[in-house]
Design an enzyme around this catalytic site. Structure first.
Site, short mmCIF file in Angstrom:
data_model
loop_
_atom_site.label_atom_id
_atom_site.label_comp_id
_atom_site.label_asym_id
_atom_site.label_seq_id
_atom_site.Cartn_x
_atom_site.Cartn_y
_atom_site.Cartn_z
N CYS A 129 23.98 -5.48 -0.25
CA CYS A 129 23.49 -6.56 0.63
C CYS A 129 24.18 -7.88 0.34
CB CYS A 129 21.99 -6.72 0.47
SG CYS A 129 21.10 -5.19 0.74
N HIS A 270 19.08 -13.60 2.10
CA HIS A 270 19.10 -12.19 2.50
C HIS A 270 17.71 -11.79 2.98
CE1 HIS A 270 19.67 -7.99 2.63
NE2 HIS A 270 19.08 -7.71 1.48
N ASN A 300 16.05 -5.34 7.43
CA ASN A 300 17.12 -5.52 6.44
C ASN A 300 18.40 -4.84 6.93
OD1 ASN A 300 18.81 -5.56 4.25
ND2 ASN A 300 17.32 -4.75 2.79
O1 UT7 Z 1 18.11 -5.36 0.26
C1 UT7 Z 1 18.02 -5.41 -1.12
C2 UT7 Z 1 17.30 -4.29 -1.68
N1 UT7 Z 1 15.94 -4.10 -1.24
C3 UT7 Z 1 14.95 -4.87 -1.63
O2 UT7 Z 1 15.16 -5.93 -2.20
C4 UT7 Z 1 13.55 -4.38 -1.41
C5 UT7 Z 1 12.70 -4.77 -2.56
N2 UT7 Z 1 11.39 -4.13 -2.57
C6 UT7 Z 1 10.45 -4.35 -1.63
O3 UT7 Z 1 10.66 -5.05 -0.67
C7 UT7 Z 1 9.10 -3.74 -1.85
O4 UT7 Z 1 9.01 -3.25 -3.16
C8 UT7 Z 1 8.76 -2.60 -0.85
C9 UT7 Z 1 8.57 -3.15 0.53
C10 UT7 Z 1 9.87 -1.57 -0.87
C11 UT7 Z 1 7.47 -1.92 -1.26
O5 UT7 Z 1 6.39 -2.86 -1.30
P1 UT7 Z 1 5.40 -2.91 -2.53
O6 UT7 Z 1 4.40 -3.92 -2.23
O7 UT7 Z 1 6.25 -3.05 -3.76
O8 UT7 Z 1 4.70 -1.50 -2.42
P2 UT7 Z 1 4.67 -0.35 -3.51
O9 UT7 Z 1 6.00 0.32 -3.61
O10 UT7 Z 1 4.08 -0.90 -4.78
O11 UT7 Z 1 3.64 0.63 -2.87
C12 UT7 Z 1 2.29 0.27 -2.68
C13 UT7 Z 1 1.61 1.39 -1.91
C14 UT7 Z 1 1.90 2.78 -2.47
O12 UT7 Z 1 0.74 3.57 -2.32
P3 UT7 Z 1 -0.23 3.83 -3.55
O13 UT7 Z 1 0.61 4.51 -4.59
O14 UT7 Z 1 -0.71 2.48 -3.98
O15 UT7 Z 1 -1.29 4.71 -2.97
C15 UT7 Z 1 2.99 3.30 -1.57
O16 UT7 Z 1 3.00 4.72 -1.51
O17 UT7 Z 1 2.10 1.40 -0.56
C16 UT7 Z 1 2.56 2.72 -0.24
N3 UT7 Z 1 3.62 2.61 0.72
C17 UT7 Z 1 3.41 2.58 2.05
N4 UT7 Z 1 2.28 2.64 2.77
C18 UT7 Z 1 2.41 2.57 4.11
C19 UT7 Z 1 4.96 2.51 0.48
N5 UT7 Z 1 5.60 2.42 1.66
C20 UT7 Z 1 4.67 2.47 2.64
C21 UT7 Z 1 4.73 2.41 4.03
N6 UT7 Z 1 3.58 2.46 4.72
N7 UT7 Z 1 5.89 2.29 4.71
#
Ligand code: UT7
Length: 343
Positions: A129, A270, A300
């Site tokens: 990115c 970004h 993104n």
């Molecule tokens: O471009 C450069 C590289 N990319 C980034 O910089 C992205 C950086 N990371 C992020 O933006 C975030 O970490 C994410 C958007 C990817 C994830 O958000 P988060 O708040 O960190 O969520 P999480 O991974 O901690 O997941 C929380 C919950 C999980 O469920 P449980 O285990 O708490 O039951 C996930 O399974 O949210 C769940 N989850 C979803 N639920 C509904 C993960 N993705 C989804 C989804 N819809 N799409």
């Protein structure tokens, strides 16, 4: 001080007092819109979760047969027109991408041919990115050393082609798009790139990668069955590093150039996650009103986000001659980088 930009001197050759400025920009996104509601039909997710956790509402995806160079070509033509530059005058094309048309030849070479930029050297930069920032910083060096006068810098991704549409942790985040800038020399001391900063931490590479398709795991039936040709991301781990590194990059850029944050008109970060952008602004104590966000429309698009956002900010009248602008990004590698410029 009167704005001198309309008569900006463009020297025949560049010397030590010459800087690189962005003379024109353009962007292109595919017509096809994929909304959060559309994603709900593919994976177990909801509009509420996506908006709350990322700020994204829709993204663009290419049609079958469309590839990175197709988007790059359209964006490049707009940037050339905006800067009144002929393709035949381009000396160098630098394309930031991790989703080029193929592993080789480079997408910059494909673009060179499509544009008819016969004089141009061409290379791709793979910095995830941060690709556009890396490419722009590279262009700056060639301009400031007097090597080249007209450089086309592109950030383009077709992430939809490496997205695992069964993985809700990544598929809701990604989109396709391209942005382009034409970079030229100027002796106008009130214009152009003031500082740029690049960084990397290769030890964190596995946190964001596409495991197969290279020389480590070449394409095989097994690699396809194991879904190794898709983007894999440890989102949680990357989130924290992204916030810290983007905030540090902006601080270091401003310190290096002895510029106060209050004098910066706009930060263009970004667009990976609205919460990351807000956390960076908070760490910098920088008002969100002066942080450009278009994540709701395109999600993104990796190396294309900052240049698409720059072009949109210009079109919205948010950038005027003399304004101080910061571009900052973070991505696979892990890499990060920023550019401080006066428009
Ligand atoms: O471009 C450069 C590289 N990319 C980034 O910089 C992205 C950086 N990371 C992020 O933006 C975030 O970490 C994410 C958007 C990817 C994830 O958000 P988060 O708040 O960190 O969520 P999480 O991974 O901690 O997941 C929380 C919950 C999980 O469920 P449980 O285990 O708490 O039951 C996930 O399974 O949210 C769940 N989850 C979803 N639920 C509904 C993960 N993705 C989804 C989804 N819809 N799409």
């Amino acid at each position: 001080m009167a704005s001198p930009h309309k008569t900006a001197a463009e020297p025949e050759t560049c010397g030590p007092r010459c800087s690189a400025y962005i003379a024109g920009t353009g962007f292109e996104v595919p017509d096809k819109v994929l909304t959060n509601a559309d994603l709900q039909k593919l994976v177990d997710t909801s509009d509420e979760w996506i908006v709350e956790r990322t700020g994204m509402k829709e993204r663009r995806v290419v049609s079958d047969g469309q590839a990175a160079s197709d988007l790059a070509l359209a964006a490049a033509r707009k940037a050339l027109a905006d800067s009144d530059t002929q393709a035949s005058d381009i000396d160098l094309i630098i394309v930031g991408t991790v989703t080029g048309d193929m592993l080789f030849p480079s997408t910059s070479c494909v673009l060179q041919n499509k544009l008819g930029a016969a004089r141009a050297a061409a290379m791709d930069v793979g910095a995830g990115c941060s690709g556009f920032i890396y490419a722009l910083s590279t262009a700056r060096q060639f301009i400031e050393t007097g090597t080249y006068r007209n450089i086309l810098v592109v950030g383009v991704e077709v992430l939809s082609k490496i997205t695992d549409w069964t993985d809700r942790g990544t598929c809701v985040l990604l989109g396709d798009g391209a942005g382009a800038a034409v970079v030229k020399p100027t002796t106008d001391r009130n214009r152009g790139i003031i500082a740029s900063l690049l960084g990397a931490d290769g030890s964190r590479g596995p946190d964001l990668c596409m495991p197969a398709g290279g020389s480590r795991i070449p394409a095989s039936v097994d690699s396809v069955v194991q879904r190794l040709h898709f983007l894999k991301m440890n989102g949680n781990a990357i989130f924290k590093v992204a916030v810290r590194n983007m905030a540090q990059t902006v601080s270091r850029l401003l310190n290096t150039a002895r510029v106060r944050a209050e004098d910066v008109k706009l930060i263009i970060p970004h667009q990976a996650n609205l919460r990351i952008i807000e956390a960076v602004a908070k760490l910098l104590r920088f008002p969100m009103e002066r942080v450009f966000v278009n994540i709701q429309k395109y999600a993104n698009t990796s190396s294309a986000t900052t240049i698409i956002a720059l072009d949109e900010a210009r079109a919205a009248g948010l950038i005027r001659a003399g304004d101080l602008i910061v571009l900052v990004a973070f991505g696979a590698g892990l890499t990060w980088g920023g550019v401080l410029l006066r428009w």
